[in-house]
Design a protein around this motif. Structure first.
Motif, PDB file in Angstrom:
ATOM      1  N   VAL A 142      10.541  -1.337 -20.157  1.00 16.95           N
ATOM      2  CA  VAL A 142       9.956   0.007 -20.218  1.00 16.95           C
ATOM      3  C   VAL A 142       8.466  -0.073 -19.901  1.00 16.95           C
ATOM      4  N   MET A 143       7.779  -1.075 -20.459  1.00 18.46           N
ATOM      5  CA  MET A 143       6.353  -1.271 -20.193  1.00 18.46           C
ATOM      6  C   MET A 143       6.110  -1.532 -18.697  1.00 18.46           C
ATOM      7  N   ALA A 144       6.917  -2.416 -18.105  1.00 21.17           N
ATOM      8  CA  ALA A 144       6.751  -2.750 -16.681  1.00 21.17           C
ATOM      9  C   ALA A 144       6.996  -1.529 -15.804  1.00 21.17           C
ATOM     10  N   GLU A 145       8.007  -0.733 -16.135  1.00 19.03           N
ATOM     11  CA  GLU A 145       8.287   0.482 -15.362  1.00 19.03           C
ATOM     12  C   GLU A 145       7.133   1.475 -15.479  1.00 19.03           C
ATOM     13  N   ALA A 146       6.637   1.673 -16.696  1.00 19.19           N
ATOM     14  CA  ALA A 146       5.516   2.601 -16.908  1.00 19.19           C
ATOM     15  C   ALA A 146       4.277   2.139 -16.148  1.00 19.19           C
ATOM     16  N   LEU A 147       4.010   0.841 -16.166  1.00 25.93           N
ATOM     17  CA  LEU A 147       2.866   0.308 -15.427  1.00 25.93           C
ATOM     18  C   LEU A 147       3.051   0.535 -13.933  1.00 25.93           C
ATOM     19  N   SER A 148       4.227   0.232 -13.435  1.00 25.01           N
ATOM     20  CA  SER A 148       4.516   0.403 -12.009  1.00 25.01           C
ATOM     21  C   SER A 148       4.322   1.854 -11.563  1.00 25.01           C
ATOM     22  N   LEU A 149       4.788   2.791 -12.383  1.00 24.64           N
ATOM     23  CA  LEU A 149       4.670   4.209 -12.035  1.00 24.64           C
ATOM     24  C   LEU A 149       3.234   4.726 -12.106  1.00 24.64           C
ATOM     25  N   SER A 150       2.375   4.038 -12.851  1.00 25.60           N
ATOM     26  CA  SER A 150       1.000   4.519 -13.002  1.00 25.60           C
ATOM     27  C   SER A 150       0.014   3.874 -12.022  1.00 25.60           C
ATOM     28  N   LEU A 151       0.485   2.918 -11.223  1.00 27.86           N
ATOM     29  CA  LEU A 151      -0.410   2.239 -10.280  1.00 27.86           C
ATOM     30  C   LEU A 151      -0.880   3.179  -9.176  1.00 27.86           C
ATOM     31  N   PRO A 152      -2.147   3.071  -8.778  1.00 32.99           N
ATOM     32  CA  PRO A 152      -2.618   3.841  -7.619  1.00 32.99           C
ATOM     33  C   PRO A 152      -1.827   3.419  -6.373  1.00 32.99           C
ATOM     34  N   LEU A 153      -1.394   4.399  -5.589  1.00 36.06           N
ATOM     35  CA  LEU A 153      -0.609   4.094  -4.392  1.00 36.06           C
ATOM     36  C   LEU A 153      -1.460   3.495  -3.280  1.00 36.06           C
ATOM     37  N   TYR A 154      -2.696   3.946  -3.161  1.00 35.47           N
ATOM     38  CA  TYR A 154      -3.566   3.496  -2.075  1.00 35.47           C
ATOM     39  C   TYR A 154      -4.934   3.115  -2.627  1.00 35.47           C
ATOM     40  N   PRO A 155      -5.031   1.971  -3.316  1.00 38.51           N
ATOM     41  CA  PRO A 155      -6.330   1.584  -3.879  1.00 38.51           C
ATOM     42  C   PRO A 155      -7.328   1.290  -2.760  1.00 38.51           C
ATOM     43  N   ARG A 156      -8.541   1.755  -2.972  1.00 37.64           N
ATOM     44  CA  ARG A 156      -9.564   1.591  -1.939  1.00 37.64           C
ATOM     45  C   ARG A 156     -10.844   1.066  -2.560  1.00 37.64           C
ATOM     46  N   ALA A 157     -11.396   0.020  -1.958  1.00 37.16           N
ATOM     47  CA  ALA A 157     -12.655  -0.550  -2.417  1.00 37.16           C
ATOM     48  C   ALA A 157     -13.782   0.457  -2.154  1.00 37.16           C
ATOM     49  N   PRO A 158     -14.830   0.434  -2.961  1.00 37.53           N
ATOM     50  CA  PRO A 158     -15.953   1.350  -2.730  1.00 37.53           C
ATOM     51  C   PRO A 158     -16.501   1.170  -1.314  1.00 37.53           C
ATOM     52  N   GLY A 159     -16.656   2.267  -0.615  1.00 37.58           N
ATOM     53  CA  GLY A 159     -17.212   2.244   0.736  1.00 37.58           C
ATOM     54  C   GLY A 159     -16.214   1.919   1.832  1.00 37.58           C
ATOM     55  N   ALA A 160     -14.991   1.562   1.473  1.00 42.70           N
ATOM     56  CA  ALA A 160     -13.985   1.227   2.501  1.00 42.70           C
ATOM     57  C   ALA A 160     -13.523   2.510   3.191  1.00 42.70           C
ATOM     58  N   ARG A 161     -13.520   2.470   4.516  1.00 38.65           N
ATOM     59  CA  ARG A 161     -13.112   3.641   5.302  1.00 38.65           C
ATOM     60  C   ARG A 161     -12.158   3.198   6.386  1.00 38.65           C
ATOM     61  N   PHE A 162     -11.237   4.102   6.684  1.00 38.40           N
ATOM     62  CA  PHE A 162     -10.365   3.847   7.818  1.00 38.40           C
ATOM     63  C   PHE A 162     -11.139   4.159   9.080  1.00 38.40           C
ATOM     64  N   GLY A 163     -11.073   3.306  10.061  1.00 35.70           N
ATOM     65  CA  GLY A 163     -11.734   3.539  11.336  1.00 35.70           C
ATOM     66  C   GLY A 163     -10.690   3.612  12.435  1.00 35.70           C
ATOM     67  N   GLN A 164     -11.136   3.845  13.633  1.00 34.18           N
ATOM     68  CA  GLN A 164     -10.228   3.894  14.757  1.00 34.18           C
ATOM     69  C   GLN A 164     -10.142   2.504  15.374  1.00 34.18           C
ATOM     70  N   ILE A 165      -8.937   2.048  15.556  1.00 33.26           N
ATOM     71  CA  ILE A 165      -8.714   0.756  16.191  1.00 33.26           C
ATOM     72  C   ILE A 165      -8.007   1.022  17.506  1.00 33.26           C
ATOM     73  N   ASP A 166      -8.588   0.538  18.597  1.00 32.24           N
ATOM     74  CA  ASP A 166      -8.002   0.747  19.913  1.00 32.24           C
ATOM     75  C   ASP A 166      -7.279  -0.520  20.352  1.00 32.24           C
ATOM     76  N   HIS A 167      -6.015  -0.354  20.716  1.00 33.78           N
ATOM     77  CA  HIS A 167      -5.219  -1.474  21.210  1.00 33.78           C
ATOM     78  C   HIS A 167      -4.757  -1.140  22.616  1.00 33.78           C
ATOM     79  N   ALA A 168      -4.862  -2.097  23.511  1.00 33.26           N
ATOM     80  CA  ALA A 168      -4.395  -1.898  24.887  1.00 33.26           C
ATOM     81  C   ALA A 168      -4.112  -3.253  25.514  1.00 33.26           C
TER      82      ALA A 168
END
Length: 183
Positions: A125-151
């Motif tokens: 029960v504890m493990a399930e509750a912990l799992s359900l409360s975790l942030p889905l998309y943890p982000r470090a301070p200042g981290a931003r998604f940028g544009q990555i170009d692949h070709a």
């Protein structure tokens, strides 16, 4: 908790007139195993304290406080991100839960309600509750998604501007009006 075995309670053996209190505080080894199971970098702190209270003749209510400090990888940079979690957990175990029939299973309206088990694994029960409360998309301070170009080598990368499917439609329509499309 120095004992790595789960804390399993047989509900029929619990007092039927008063709450049964519990306090789980996994040791470092147990936290490391749980962190690996949940895909975390670490669990610095974890406690699950509360009570199982009898309700009526056969139902039980679990009320607990989950307190944790988890470390997850940042979704952008993969840097460690520490998050403090404090959640109230409530589960209602009822003997009147209908048995599933056929292929379709109707879920109860209240997601806290579960079928009455013979035994209750507080660690699960504890493990399930912990799992359900975790942030889905943890982000470090200042981290931003940028544009990555692949070709492929020698070609131009597809960008948001060049990927617009109707960008050339106006030119085609104009050619059609001018008679430039048919000879």
């Amino acid at each position: 908790m120095t004992d790595p075995a789960p804390h399993i309670l047989r509900l029929a053996d619990l007092p039927s007139r008063k709450p049964t209190r519990f306090a789980l505080r996994p040791d470092e080894g147990a936290r490391a195993r749980l962190a690996a199971e949940l895909g975390l970098l670490g669990i610095d702190r974890l406690s699950f304290t509360g009570a199982l209270t009898p309700k009526g003749r056969s139902d039980w209510t679990l009320e607990a406080a989950l307190d944790a400090r988890v470390v997850q990888p940042c979704v952008v940079t993969a840097e460690p991100v520490a998050t403090d979690l404090s959640e109230t957990v409530e589960r209602i175990y009822t003997a009147d839960m209908p048995e599933p029939e056929g292929d379709e299973v109707e879920m109860p309206e209240d997601d806290r309600v579960e079928a009455l088990p013979v035994t209750l694994d507080l660690t699960a029960v504890m493990a399930e509750a912990l799992s359900l409360s975790l942030p889905l998309y943890p982000r470090a301070p200042g981290a931003r998604f940028g544009q990555i170009d692949h070709a492929a080598p020698g070609t131009e990368a597809l960008t948001d501007e060049t990927a617009k499917p109707f960008a050339g439609l106006a030119d085609l329509l104009k050619k059609g009006e001018d008679g430039g499309g048919r000879g």
